[in-house]
Design an enzyme around this catalytic site. Sequence first.
Site, mmCIF file in Angstrom:
data_model
loop_
_atom_site.group_PDB
_atom_site.id
_atom_site.type_symbol
_atom_site.label_atom_id
_atom_site.label_comp_id
_atom_site.label_asym_id
_atom_site.label_seq_id
_atom_site.Cartn_x
_atom_site.Cartn_y
_atom_site.Cartn_z
ATOM 1 N N ARG B 33 -26.749 -9.456 -54.581
ATOM 2 C CA ARG B 33 -26.601 -10.475 -55.608
ATOM 3 C C ARG B 33 -25.196 -10.412 -56.183
ATOM 4 O O ARG B 33 -24.698 -9.345 -56.501
ATOM 5 C CB ARG B 33 -27.652 -10.217 -56.682
ATOM 6 C CG ARG B 33 -27.616 -11.175 -57.847
ATOM 7 C CD ARG B 33 -26.612 -10.791 -58.890
ATOM 8 N NE ARG B 33 -27.123 -9.981 -59.952
ATOM 9 C CZ ARG B 33 -26.370 -9.177 -60.720
ATOM 10 N NH1 ARG B 33 -25.079 -9.087 -60.506
ATOM 11 N NH2 ARG B 33 -26.903 -8.482 -61.687
ATOM 12 N N GLU B 121 -27.836 -15.598 -66.733
ATOM 13 C CA GLU B 121 -26.950 -14.929 -67.688
ATOM 14 C C GLU B 121 -25.494 -15.295 -67.403
ATOM 15 O O GLU B 121 -24.649 -15.331 -68.304
ATOM 16 C CB GLU B 121 -27.128 -13.416 -67.603
ATOM 17 C CG GLU B 121 -26.377 -12.669 -68.695
ATOM 18 C CD GLU B 121 -26.574 -11.162 -68.594
ATOM 19 O OE1 GLU B 121 -27.357 -10.629 -69.387
ATOM 20 O OE2 GLU B 121 -25.931 -10.545 -67.723
ATOM 21 N N ARG B 125 -25.595 -16.964 -60.044
ATOM 22 C CA ARG B 125 -26.063 -15.698 -59.494
ATOM 23 C C ARG B 125 -26.445 -16.011 -58.039
ATOM 24 O O ARG B 125 -27.460 -16.642 -57.790
ATOM 25 C CB ARG B 125 -27.282 -15.172 -60.248
ATOM 26 C CG ARG B 125 -26.983 -14.658 -61.638
ATOM 27 C CD ARG B 125 -26.619 -13.198 -61.613
ATOM 28 N NE ARG B 125 -26.111 -12.702 -62.889
ATOM 29 C CZ ARG B 125 -26.775 -11.900 -63.695
ATOM 30 N NH1 ARG B 125 -27.987 -11.505 -63.371
ATOM 31 N NH2 ARG B 125 -26.232 -11.474 -64.813
ATOM 32 N N CYS B 167 -22.010 -9.949 -69.111
ATOM 33 C CA CYS B 167 -22.369 -8.591 -69.500
ATOM 34 C C CYS B 167 -21.411 -7.603 -68.860
ATOM 35 O O CYS B 167 -21.152 -7.684 -67.655
ATOM 36 C CB CYS B 167 -23.799 -8.281 -69.062
ATOM 37 S SG CYS B 167 -24.339 -6.659 -69.626
ATOM 38 N N THR B 169 -21.847 -4.765 -67.835
ATOM 39 C CA THR B 169 -22.432 -3.963 -66.754
ATOM 40 C C THR B 169 -22.310 -4.640 -65.389
ATOM 41 O O THR B 169 -22.580 -4.029 -64.362
ATOM 42 C CB THR B 169 -23.931 -3.667 -66.998
ATOM 43 O OG1 THR B 169 -24.612 -4.905 -67.156
ATOM 44 C CG2 THR B 169 -24.143 -2.804 -68.218
ATOM 45 N N ARG B 176 -24.807 -6.570 -57.200
ATOM 46 C CA ARG B 176 -25.964 -5.714 -57.375
ATOM 47 C C ARG B 176 -26.644 -5.684 -56.008
ATOM 48 O O ARG B 176 -27.128 -6.704 -55.521
ATOM 49 C CB ARG B 176 -26.911 -6.317 -58.421
ATOM 50 C CG ARG B 176 -27.925 -5.339 -58.936
ATOM 51 C CD ARG B 176 -27.365 -4.254 -59.833
ATOM 52 N NE ARG B 176 -27.090 -4.711 -61.188
ATOM 53 C CZ ARG B 176 -26.177 -4.130 -61.980
ATOM 54 N NH1 ARG B 176 -25.467 -3.124 -61.564
ATOM 55 N NH2 ARG B 176 -25.992 -4.588 -63.193
ATOM 56 N N ARG B 207 -36.532 1.283 -60.268
ATOM 57 C CA ARG B 207 -37.611 0.788 -61.107
ATOM 58 C C ARG B 207 -38.780 0.347 -60.246
ATOM 59 O O ARG B 207 -38.599 -0.037 -59.090
ATOM 60 C CB ARG B 207 -37.131 -0.340 -62.002
ATOM 61 C CG ARG B 207 -36.388 -1.462 -61.334
ATOM 62 C CD ARG B 207 -36.162 -2.572 -62.328
ATOM 63 N NE ARG B 207 -35.165 -2.179 -63.332
ATOM 64 C CZ ARG B 207 -33.964 -2.732 -63.443
ATOM 65 N NH1 ARG B 207 -33.591 -3.680 -62.625
ATOM 66 N NH2 ARG B 207 -33.125 -2.354 -64.390
ATOM 67 N N GLU B 212 -45.039 -0.565 -64.985
ATOM 68 C CA GLU B 212 -43.995 0.243 -65.608
ATOM 69 C C GLU B 212 -44.243 1.709 -65.388
ATOM 70 O O GLU B 212 -45.261 2.109 -64.865
ATOM 71 C CB GLU B 212 -43.976 -0.040 -67.112
ATOM 72 C CG GLU B 212 -43.423 -1.405 -67.421
ATOM 73 C CD GLU B 212 -43.825 -1.844 -68.807
ATOM 74 O OE1 GLU B 212 -43.921 -3.051 -69.020
ATOM 75 O OE2 GLU B 212 -44.047 -0.974 -69.664
#
Lengths: 168, 353
Positions: B33, B121, B125, B167, B169, B176, B207, B212
């Site tokens: 990405r 964001e 993307r 962002c 990051t 990514r 993750r 979770e």
Amino acid sequence: MIICELCNKNVATVHLTEIVDHNVKKELHLCDACAKEKGVTAKLHQFSLVDIMGGLVEQVEQQGQKEIKQAKCPTCGLSYGEFKAKTRFGCPRDYEVLRDAVVPLLEKIHGSSQYVGRVPTGATGDDAARKEVGELVKSLEKAVSEEDFERAARLRDRIKVLTEKKKE
Amino acid sequence: MRPVDLKELASRQSGWLDAGGPEADIIVSTRARLARNVVGFKFVGRSTLKEKAETEAFIKDRLPTVPELDLRYMPLKDTSATDRLFLVERHLISKEHANADWPRGMAIGKDGSVSIMVNEEDHLRIQVLRSGLRLHAAEEEAHDTEQLLAGVLPFCFSSQFGYLTACPTNVGTGLRLSVLLHLPVLAMLNQMEQVFRVLSRLNYIVRGLYGEGTRASGDFYQISNHVTLGKSEAQTVAEMEKLVPQIIKFERDCRQRLLAENKVRIEDRVWRAFGILSNARAISSEETLEHLSAVRLGVNTGIIEKIPIMLVNELFIATQPGHLQRKQSKTLSATERDVVRAECVRSALNTSH
């Protein structure tokens, strides 16, 4: 290696992601000790990422850049305070306007503040590369005059890579 | 530009679900990405609604000028929640993009492996999704796509910071790179904590794809790089090409060991799961994922012979709420979904053997 963003000493082993308002995603990296101290468990978050992030940017402030507090982007109006609150940029110009806060923040997140990836090409490929080398040389001179030799070395390597490519 | 036809998208196997590719027993997919922003517009988070609409229009108008990409566009503002959920489940858009409420959209290329989120964001993307472990190929295709787009859209770039993103990051390469792994035995043997620890130390994010905590539902885990500045794209690819095979080996070694020392334990787990899935009349998403994971392990280890792996991969997605509701052409309550889900799984498993 990512260092814990709170104590700045230990390697971060706890990686938190917070999603606020569907859009703002924040990441925070803590070592075991700091995570425990902040009460981080897998299920309960009794603190706000913003508090901790704010603390992180706080450290940057203490490193002596007082003028940054007054900074405000003429294009998008983002102020230092807003950036500190959301750790999000409003427009590309913010990177320059808030530079003194941005560089240390990037060092913390990525361990570097110097891009070494692919250079944009396109119709003005040569021009872009030439322009970039020019800008890098300027940065190199600045780094040397500031006695930031680590950064200077990285810039020198980058210039070398680019100028070697050009020869081909 | 042609609109996206969801019915057509739903009816065919998305390229990356073809269960092919290297290491397909453990690596379901690889994703590259790239985050990009267009010069002359504020970042999404800082734009007014009007400005967001202008950005979307600007980008949307230029996408068809790259015929090689053969993109179809879908504005998300007017799509139903079910359809948006469907796109999330297919890994075409993020949850955040689905749930946002401003002018934004999604473009998708001919075989579904290239997709672009507009006004998430960042302005763009760009995403490439491939089946199996294909880090180099995915990154290269993402780069090629980005280069074609860079010909018609000026991207914000600085020689010091690289591609500028909303962002910090993501700034730099904006890359990514991630893989989706199925690690049922490592999860069963409680080895995932160790994997997490080692990966974090190396600056990789792990993750669970569903659920979770340390035991992810369905035993699917996503590993991605964290650093986008100071490392080149090639370095990131090389690092992951060294790292991921080690995790694959770890899972495979544990499988071999478990099969050698306690085959019955796995067989029992696999066949009980198969039994429930083939016969249940109502089943929750959570339980489906749990049993599908065991069945997938069963197929991969030869314990179950007549079910193709592609079918199992498809079931993970087909049993999710958006997909179920699209198939029924209406919204369903949780209880209704559990019944429809059970029917879906039963018919798939019973007709294939």
